[in-house]
Design a protein around this motif. Sequence first.
Motif, PDB file in Angstrom:
ATOM      1  N   SER A 341      40.948  -9.214  -4.803  1.00  0.00           N
ATOM      2  CA  SER A 341      41.002 -10.783  -4.700  1.00  0.00           C
ATOM      3  C   SER A 341      40.715 -11.147  -3.344  1.00  0.00           C
ATOM      4  N   GLU A 342      39.917 -12.304  -3.377  1.00  0.00           N
ATOM      5  CA  GLU A 342      39.669 -13.079  -1.996  1.00  0.00           C
ATOM      6  C   GLU A 342      39.752 -14.663  -2.207  1.00  0.00           C
ATOM      7  N   LEU A 343      40.646 -15.304  -1.655  1.00  0.00           N
ATOM      8  CA  LEU A 343      40.722 -16.697  -1.662  1.00  0.00           C
ATOM      9  C   LEU A 343      40.267 -17.152  -0.265  1.00  0.00           C
ATOM     10  N   GLY A 344      39.353 -18.084  -0.493  1.00  0.00           N
ATOM     11  CA  GLY A 344      38.529 -18.575   0.894  1.00  0.00           C
ATOM     12  C   GLY A 344      37.654 -17.683   1.605  1.00  0.00           C
ATOM     13  N   ASN A 345      37.589 -17.527   2.674  1.00  0.00           N
ATOM     14  CA  ASN A 345      36.566 -16.512   3.193  1.00  0.00           C
ATOM     15  C   ASN A 345      37.386 -16.029   4.414  1.00  0.00           C
ATOM     16  N   VAL A 346      37.924 -14.653   4.272  1.00  0.00           N
ATOM     17  CA  VAL A 346      38.677 -14.354   5.314  1.00  0.00           C
ATOM     18  C   VAL A 346      37.641 -13.948   6.785  1.00  0.00           C
ATOM     19  N   ALA A 347      36.443 -13.788   6.767  1.00  0.00           N
ATOM     20  CA  ALA A 347      35.626 -13.648   7.821  1.00  0.00           C
ATOM     21  C   ALA A 347      35.544 -14.980   8.456  1.00  0.00           C
ATOM     22  N   GLU A 348      35.453 -15.903   7.957  1.00  0.00           N
ATOM     23  CA  GLU A 348      35.681 -17.256   8.760  1.00  0.00           C
ATOM     24  C   GLU A 348      36.658 -17.611   9.266  1.00  0.00           C
ATOM     25  N   GLY A 349      37.979 -17.108   8.437  1.00  0.00           N
ATOM     26  CA  GLY A 349      39.265 -17.291   9.211  1.00  0.00           C
ATOM     27  C   GLY A 349      39.484 -16.449  10.283  1.00  0.00           C
ATOM     28  N   PHE A 350      38.958 -15.185  10.365  1.00  0.00           N
ATOM     29  CA  PHE A 350      39.321 -14.632  11.484  1.00  0.00           C
ATOM     30  C   PHE A 350      38.313 -14.940  12.643  1.00  0.00           C
ATOM     31  N   ALA A 351      37.522 -15.407  12.412  1.00  0.00           N
ATOM     32  CA  ALA A 351      36.366 -16.092  13.259  1.00  0.00           C
ATOM     33  C   ALA A 351      37.210 -17.277  14.179  1.00  0.00           C
ATOM     34  N   ALA A 516      44.510 -20.555   3.928  1.00  0.00           N
ATOM     35  CA  ALA A 516      43.456 -20.814   3.156  1.00  0.00           C
ATOM     36  C   ALA A 516      42.383 -19.545   2.868  1.00  0.00           C
ATOM     37  N   ASN A 517      42.793 -18.669   3.739  1.00  0.00           N
ATOM     38  CA  ASN A 517      41.977 -17.426   3.536  1.00  0.00           C
ATOM     39  C   ASN A 517      42.818 -16.282   3.199  1.00  0.00           C
ATOM     40  N   LYS A 518      42.896 -15.648   2.112  1.00  0.00           N
ATOM     41  CA  LYS A 518      43.391 -14.270   1.711  1.00  0.00           C
ATOM     42  C   LYS A 518      42.771 -13.448   1.235  1.00  0.00           C
ATOM     43  N   LYS A 519      42.795 -12.225   1.350  1.00  0.00           N
ATOM     44  CA  LYS A 519      42.209 -11.087   0.706  1.00  0.00           C
ATOM     45  C   LYS A 519      42.903  -9.830   0.428  1.00  0.00           C
ATOM     46  N   VAL A 520      43.042  -9.343  -0.893  1.00  0.00           N
ATOM     47  CA  VAL A 520      43.863  -8.026  -1.142  1.00  0.00           C
ATOM     48  C   VAL A 520      42.905  -7.372  -1.833  1.00  0.00           C
ATOM     49  N   ASP A 521      42.914  -5.899  -1.490  1.00  0.00           N
ATOM     50  CA  ASP A 521      42.319  -4.911  -2.392  1.00  0.00           C
ATOM     51  C   ASP A 521      43.540  -3.881  -2.280  1.00  0.00           C
ATOM     52  N   ALA A 522      43.883  -3.602  -3.721  1.00  0.00           N
ATOM     53  CA  ALA A 522      45.068  -2.954  -3.868  1.00  0.00           C
ATOM     54  C   ALA A 522      44.778  -1.644  -4.917  1.00  0.00           C
ATOM     55  N   HIS A 523      45.478  -0.660  -4.890  1.00  0.00           N
ATOM     56  CA  HIS A 523      45.229   0.354  -5.781  1.00  0.00           C
ATOM     57  C   HIS A 523      46.613   1.093  -5.942  1.00  0.00           C
ATOM     58  N   ALA A 524      46.983   1.562  -7.256  1.00  0.00           N
ATOM     59  CA  ALA A 524      48.245   2.312  -7.422  1.00  0.00           C
ATOM     60  C   ALA A 524      47.552   3.631  -7.984  1.00  0.00           C
ATOM     61  N   MET A 525      47.825   4.573  -7.356  1.00  0.00           N
ATOM     62  CA  MET A 525      47.513   5.750  -7.387  1.00  0.00           C
ATOM     63  C   MET A 525      48.602   7.020  -7.925  1.00  0.00           C
ATOM     64  N   TYR A 526      47.736   7.708  -9.025  1.00  0.00           N
ATOM     65  CA  TYR A 526      48.576   8.976  -9.360  1.00  0.00           C
ATOM     66  C   TYR A 526      48.597  10.037  -8.293  1.00  0.00           C
ATOM     67  N   GLN A 581      45.406 -15.285  -6.713  1.00  0.00           N
ATOM     68  CA  GLN A 581      44.732 -15.967  -8.034  1.00  0.00           C
ATOM     69  C   GLN A 581      44.177 -17.360  -7.100  1.00  0.00           C
ATOM     70  N   PRO A 582      43.283 -18.139  -7.523  1.00  0.00           N
ATOM     71  CA  PRO A 582      42.847 -19.515  -6.895  1.00  0.00           C
ATOM     72  C   PRO A 582      43.693 -20.525  -7.358  1.00  0.00           C
ATOM     73  N   GLU A 583      44.625 -20.120  -8.573  1.00  0.00           N
ATOM     74  CA  GLU A 583      45.485 -21.097  -9.089  1.00  0.00           C
ATOM     75  C   GLU A 583      46.858 -20.552  -8.991  1.00  0.00           C
ATOM     76  N   PRO A 584      47.969 -21.661  -8.709  1.00  0.00           N
ATOM     77  CA  PRO A 584      49.214 -21.072  -8.832  1.00  0.00           C
ATOM     78  C   PRO A 584      49.491 -20.376 -10.261  1.00  0.00           C
ATOM     79  N   GLU A 585      50.592 -19.453 -10.262  1.00  0.00           N
ATOM     80  CA  GLU A 585      51.403 -19.049 -11.702  1.00  0.00           C
ATOM     81  C   GLU A 585      51.509 -20.657 -12.403  1.00  0.00           C
ATOM     82  N   GLU A 586      51.204 -20.755 -13.750  1.00  0.00           N
ATOM     83  CA  GLU A 586      51.363 -21.959 -14.260  1.00  0.00           C
ATOM     84  C   GLU A 586      52.841 -22.487 -14.768  1.00  0.00           C
ATOM     85  N   ASP A 587      53.886 -21.424 -14.885  1.00  0.00           N
ATOM     86  CA  ASP A 587      54.963 -21.808 -14.947  1.00  0.00           C
ATOM     87  C   ASP A 587      55.935 -21.375 -13.991  1.00  0.00           C
TER      88      ASP A 587
END
Length: 944
Positions: A341-351, A516-526, A581-587
Motif C-alpha cells: 500500500s502507498e498513500l500519497g507519495n513517499v518519495a516526495e515526502g522524504f524530499a 500524507a505519505n505512508k507506504k507499507v510492504d508486509a509479508h507474513a511468512m511460513y 487504505q485511502p479511506e478510513p474504516e467505515e465503521d
Amino acid sequence: MAIEINGIPADAPPRPGQCLRTFLREQGNLGVKKGCDGGDCGACTVHVDGTPVHSCIYPAVRAEGHEITTIEGLAAATGGASTGLHPVQQQFMERQGFQCGFCTAGMVMTAATFDDDQKENLPRNLKGNLCRCTGYRAISDAVCGHAGHPDPKGQGSGIAGEGQPDPEPGQLGDDVPAPASRAVVTGAARYTLDVPAGQLQGLLHLKLLRSPHAHAKVLSIHTDAALKVPGVVAVFTHQDAPEQLFSTAQHELFTDDPDDTRVLDDVVRFRGQRVAAVVAETVAAAEAGVRALDVQYQELPAVFSPQDALVPGAPLVHGEKDGPASRISAPERNVVAELHSELGNVAEGFAAADFIHEQTYRTQRVQHVALETHAAIASVDGEGRLQVRTSSQVPFLVRRTLCRVFGLPEEQVHVVAGRVGGGFGGKQEVLTEDIVALAALKLGRPVQLELTRTEQFTATTTRHPFTIKLKAGASVDGRLTALELDVLTNTGAYGNHGPGVMFHGCGESLSVYNCANKKVDAHAMYTHTVPAGAFRGYGLSQMIFAIESAMDELAAGIGMDPFEFRRRNMVREGDRMLSTQPEPEEDVHYGSYGLDQCLSLVRDALARGRERYRAAGLDELGPEWLTGEGTALSMIDTVPPRGHFAHSRLRLLPDGTYQADVGTAEFGNGTTTVHAQLAATALSTKAALVSVRQSDTDLIEHDTGAFGSAGTVVAGKATLAAAEELAIRIRAFAAGIHQTQASACVLDGDSVVCDGTPVPLAELAQAAAEAGVELAAEGRWGGTPRSVAFNVHGFRVAVNRGTGELKILQSVQAADAGVVVNPRQCRGQIEGGIAQAIGAALYEEVVIDDAGRVTTDILRQYHIPTFADVPRSEVYFADTNDTLGPLGAKSMSESPFNPVAPALANAIRNATGVRFASLPIARDKIYLGLREAGLVPRLEHSAR
C-alpha cells in the motif's frame, strides 16, 4: 503411617514416585494447581506441618506422618473457622488480589505464613510464586492489608491507598468485587480440570508423541509395542484423523485464516508437532505408550527464518497446498499473506523532510505463559452428543470448528469453559479440543488431555516475531512528511492468525498519526518453527515499538520535545484515521477522544516524579548512573473487524434476584463483574443481586468470544440491552397487576415501587409465574460501529554505565477507557498489561536454535516477571464518555501492553543516547551497546 490432609486421613496411599500435588488432587483437593510441575511457579503451594512447600516437587511418600494443609483447609487450620476465611484470604477478597485466580491459592498459602518482617520484603519472600495477570500491586496490597482504591479520573498521585472502597458497591463506576472472589481465595473456583472424582466415570488420559524433526514425512508408525503397555487403550495416527483441513485460529469468520492444519498429519513441519496420540487408563501408561511407539521418518529440508523463507528456491512449508482453496497467498513462496500500500507519495515526502530516520527494528517470540496450561476433556453422553470442557476464550467457535472437522451438526456438540486460568490470546485456538474429541468419538469414553509446561513452549503458539525496516521523515517545524515500512512477520509452521496479526499490526499503529505519505510492504511468512498466533495486542505492540521509537528519533533529529512532536502529529477528533487504505474504516469512529488528556496526564505525572525525587535528594544517583525519560502512545480499535457477535439473556428469578446468561469466558479479564454491573445499573439494583452464567454453548445462541478486548464493548452491550428490555417488562407487568401506568413504576434494588408502594421482586416473580408469564429478555450486539481507545506510557529510568543494569524509577500509564465501569478492576488490567510488557521488553524470549528446537522450554529458562521485577505503576484515566460503548465504556484489556516497550526503549535512549532497536533489551545488550558507544568507563588498575 497415613497422610493427614486438612485434618482428615487420606483414603489411599500414594503411588510409587507420585508427587504430592497429584496425590492431593486425587484426594479431592482441587485448589492445588499445576502451573509448571518444576517447582518454579508456586501455584501448587501447600503446607507441610505449617511450612509452605511446592507440592509438585515434593514426593508424596514424604508426607506420611505429617499434617498437610491445602487452601481448602487453611481457615480451619489457622483459627478462621468462624468466618470460613483466613485473614489473608479475607484480604485477597477485599483488595481483589487476583485476576484469573489460578495462582491465588498458592499465593495465599505462601503469604499466610508471613510474619511482619517477611511482609516488609515481599520481593524476596514471594519470589517462589508467579502471577501472570495482576502485575503484583494488588497482591502486595492484599498480603499487607493496604487499601488500594484508585481515583478513576486521575486526580491524584495514582498510587494505592487514596480512598476506601464503597462498602456496598453495585453499579457503574463502583469497585464491585469479582463474583467469584470467595471461590477463588478458598480454592473452590472450578477451572478446566477441576472436575470432582466420580463425575467422569471411566476417564482416560491422552498423551502425544511429538516430532523430533523440523520437517519430515511420516513413513510408518508401528503401534504394537505401545498397545501392549498395560493400561493403554488405543493409539491414533494420521490414518485415524479426518482429512478436513482447518486452522487452529478462531475468528467469527473462519475464512480469516488459512486451512493448513490436520488433526494428525503425515507431514510434520516443526519440532513438537503432533505425530500420534496414545490413550490410556492413566497418564503414566499413556506416557509409556508414547515412548513405545516406533516411527520412521523421511527428513526433509527446512527453513527457519522469514528472510530465508522468502528467498527463491527455499524449502517450502506448505508448497503442496492449493493457495486459493486453502486461502494461502502464495504457498510456492512461503507467503501466508501480504500487503502492499502507498498513500500519497513517499518519495516526495522524504524530499520535503529536514531529517530522516532509518532503522531496522526487531521484536522477538514471546510466550503467553498463562499459568493454566491448555487442557480439555471430551466425552459422549447417552444421547450420542459430544461434550467438551475446555480452557478456551472462544467456546462457541470451538464448537463450530469441531463440527466442521468431524462433520457434526451443531446441536450434537456442547462446549463449556470453566473458569480459565489466563489467556492473553493463546486460548483463541483449538489446540487440545480436536484430539480429545477424536478419541472420545472413537472410544465412547471420556478422554482428558493436559499439556505440560514444556509443551506450552514447544507445541502451542507464541507472539509473532516482526522485522520492520522503517524510514521516516520530518520537517523542522515538527511535521511528519513520510512513513515507509517493510514488514516481515514469522508465523511459523502454520498460518493461524498470520494474516490478521500482519494486517492489524499495520493498522492503528499508523492511523494514529497524521501523515500524507505512508507506504507499507508486509509479508507474513511460513517457517519450520513453532507456530505463532494471537497475543495481547495482535501485532500492534510489535509495530508500535518501531513507530514510537522512530517518533523519538525524529524529535531528537529536529531538536523538538518528543511530547510536543507527538501532539503536532497525532490524530485529533474528526481527523481521518488512515493506515494502508485511502479511506478510513467505515465503521470506526471517535466514540470519544482522550489521547490529548492521556499525554498531559503522563507528562504531568513524570514532572511530579522528578520533583519527588529531587525533594527526597534522590535525583543524583552517582556518576555511574545515567537517567532519562521516555514516552510512547498507542491507539486500538475497541472491537475486531468484520463482525463480533454476542447474545445475552436475563431473567427474574423466583427469589427476586436476576440471572444473566452470557457467552463470554472469564479468564481474568473481569467481564463477569462488568456484566453484573451493567445489568445492575439498568435494573437499578446491586451487582450482588445479578448472578452470571457464562461460556456454555447451551445457554445462549452465540458469542464470538472473549478476544480483541470485546468482553465489555460487545458482550457487555448485549447484556445491557437485555437488562434494559427486562426493566421495561418488569415495570409493565407490575403496572398491570397494580392497575397503574408503567411510568408510575420504578425499579429500586430488590423491589419495584408502584405509585410509591414498594413491591418485592420475589412477590412480582411469583405473580408472574402464576400468570404464566416469564419475566425475561434477550439482547444482541454485532460489534459495529466501533470506537477507538488510547494509552500513553511514560518511564523514568536509570542505567548503570559500567554494568548495563537498568532501574525503573517511575512508571506511569494514562488510559482513555471511556466511563470506567469498575476502576479497581480496570486498573488491575492496566497494571497486568504493564507487567507483561516489561517482561517482553527486557528479558522474555522464546529462543529457537539452528535446528528449529525451542531451547527455553521451562519457566526456569524463560524469565517472566516476578514480584521483584515489577515497579509500582501510577495509573490515570482520561475523563471521557464513549458514545458507542455500553454506558460510555471502552475496552481496556489488550491496549495497556502496547506502548510499554517503546516507552522503555525511549527512556533508555534519552538516558544513554543509544537506540536499542531489538527486543528484548536485556542487561547484556545494554552493556554491549554502551561499550560500543564508548560510555563504559575504563577500569583503573592500581600499580603492583
